[in-house]
Design an enzyme around this catalytic site. Structure first.
Site, PDB file in Angstrom:
ATOM      1  N   TYR A   1     164.130  99.436  81.286  1.00  0.00           N
ATOM      2  CA  TYR A   1     164.848 100.697  81.178  1.00  0.00           C
ATOM      3  C   TYR A   1     165.056 101.107  79.721  1.00  0.00           C
ATOM      4  O   TYR A   1     165.756 102.082  79.448  1.00  0.00           O
ATOM      5  CB  TYR A   1     166.211 100.605  81.871  1.00  0.00           C
TER       6      TYR A   1
ATOM      7  N   LYS B   1     162.326  86.311  86.690  1.00  0.00           N
ATOM      8  CA  LYS B   1     160.959  86.003  87.130  1.00  0.00           C
ATOM      9  C   LYS B   1     160.254  85.315  85.952  1.00  0.00           C
ATOM     10  O   LYS B   1     159.146  85.685  85.555  1.00  0.00           O
ATOM     11  CB  LYS B   1     160.232  87.281  87.549  1.00  0.00           C
TER      12      LYS B   1
ATOM     13  N   ASP C   1     162.867  87.489  93.707  1.00  0.00           N
ATOM     14  CA  ASP C   1     162.429  87.695  95.080  1.00  0.00           C
ATOM     15  C   ASP C   1     163.204  86.802  96.042  1.00  0.00           C
ATOM     16  O   ASP C   1     163.559  87.221  97.153  1.00  0.00           O
ATOM     17  CB  ASP C   1     160.922  87.496  95.223  1.00  0.00           C
TER      18      ASP C   1
ATOM     19  N   ASP D   1     169.765  96.651  89.068  1.00  0.00           N
ATOM     20  CA  ASP D   1     169.816  97.929  89.765  1.00  0.00           C
ATOM     21  C   ASP D   1     169.421  97.751  91.226  1.00  0.00           C
ATOM     22  O   ASP D   1     170.074  98.279  92.141  1.00  0.00           O
ATOM     23  CB  ASP D   1     168.862  98.907  89.075  1.00  0.00           C
TER      24      ASP D   1
END
Length: 353
Positions: free
Chosen positions: A124, A191, A224, A248
């Site tokens: 972002y 991740k 995930d 988010d």
């Protein structure tokens, strides 16, 4: 001595839910001195950057703001009013509690999750290159020369900057929140198995900070996996600490588990200022119809009260919200009822007796 607070009603449904929250906050008996500042797409279009600068100056002077949702204006200079406020005021951490209150629709009663996300850096950051601009061609050539990877001429590029100091600062805020609110564990969400030089930097910074908080358990999980756990066993999640994009997504998933975005409060905090606002947007199609859920803004108000040291009042307001939801007689459409925003506000105020 009244608390000096900037009030930014916003636009769309912002003025309605903001007024509901102000009414509920004042019903607690705590005194406020409100500095009301118009700030939204329309006011920015009419008055330009001066209206944003005035709002920022007000929050800087008071250190605390209650803010309604604002629409994103189609103007140059910054991508949204929200991003401008966070950057100018140094609001580097977003705190989004998602707590289920009995009576709100959910398949997972008792869900109580807090998402703490970085508000800066990550995807972002807005460092993007359109596929057809010259700088993108130069960047693709640089990638080919340094990584021996050929990117198609049709490839747009976004950069994902993550630094250890920024990650550590947000991690410290998450652990302080956990400690202050009796939370049992902070989980770093990442991740790093794939993005070792970005998410990996974030994870290592979180691990280092965790060493300073032996009283708060710490672990880390792949994003995930956390998404799966949230929609299958949310009780395994407590405080979820993440870069901004994962946060988010996670906060919207968690909101869905506790009744929807109308039940999702939030705060954007820094070292010198804090802005309390609902997670949901301005929903202009609902503006002026007196039908939207004000609970997210009211619960943002409970966070504001705790921030300024009014914990007893915060507990009373939260209990009033929980009481109205549990009673089930005065709920807006998103919670299965047909009550107006005004009626819900009156019900919360009446709960104080």
């Amino acid at each position: 001595m009244p608390h000096r607070v900037t009030l930014i009603p916003g636009d769309g449904i912002g003025p309605e839910v903001c007024e509901a929250a102000r009414t509920a906050l004042e019903a607690t008996g705590v005194e406020f001195e409100w500095d009301v500042r118009a700030l939204g797409a329309e006011s920015f279009a009419a008055e330009g950057p001066a209206v944003l600068e005035a709002a920022i100056a007000s929050v800087r002077a008071r250190g605390v703001a209650l803010k309604g949702p604002t629409s994103t204006p189609a103007v140059k200079g910054f991508r949204s009013i929200n991003i401008a406020l966070r950057n100018e005021l140094g609001l580097y951490a977003g705190i989004r509690p998602c707590k289920h209150y009995a009576g709100a629709p959910t398949p997972f009663p008792g869900t109580d999750v807090v998402v703490v996300r970085m508000n800066q850096e990550d995807l972002y950051a807005g460092i993007e290159y359109a596929h057809d601009e010259p700088d993108a061609a130069r960047l693709r050539e640089f990638v080919r020369e340094t990584r021996d990877v050929a990117l198609s001429a049709d490839t747009g590029i976004s950069l994902k900057p993550l630094s250890a100091p920024a990650a550590a600062r947000v991690a410290r805020r998450a652990f302080e929140y956990a400690r202050a609110n009796g939370r049992r564990r902070v989980t770093a969400v990442h991740k790093a198995t794939v993005m070792r030089h970005t998410d990996g930097v974030f994870l290592e910074a979180c691990r280092e900070v965790a060493g300073d908080y032996p009283d708060v358990a710490f672990d880390d999980r792949l994003v995930d996996n956390v998404c799966h756990q949230l929609v299958s066993h949310p009780e395994t999640c407590d405080v979820l600490l993440s870069p901004i994009m994962y946060g988010d997504i996670l906060s919207d998933i968690a909101a869905g588990l506790v009744g929807g975005l109308g039940m999702a409060p939030g705060a954007n905090v820094g070292d010198a200022a804090a802005v309390f606002e609902a997670v949901h947007g301005s929903a202009p199609k609902h503006a002026g119809h007196d039908r939207v859920d004000p609970f997210a803004m009211m619960l943002s108000g409970t966070m504001l009260l705790r921030h300024v040291g009014e914990r007893t009042a915060a507990d009373r307001l939260e209990a009033a919200v929980a009481g109205v939801i549990g009673e089930g007689k005065t709920l807006t459409y998103d919670l299965g009822g047909s009550a107006t925003t005004s009626a819900v506000t009156r019900a919360v105020v009446d709960w104080f007796g």
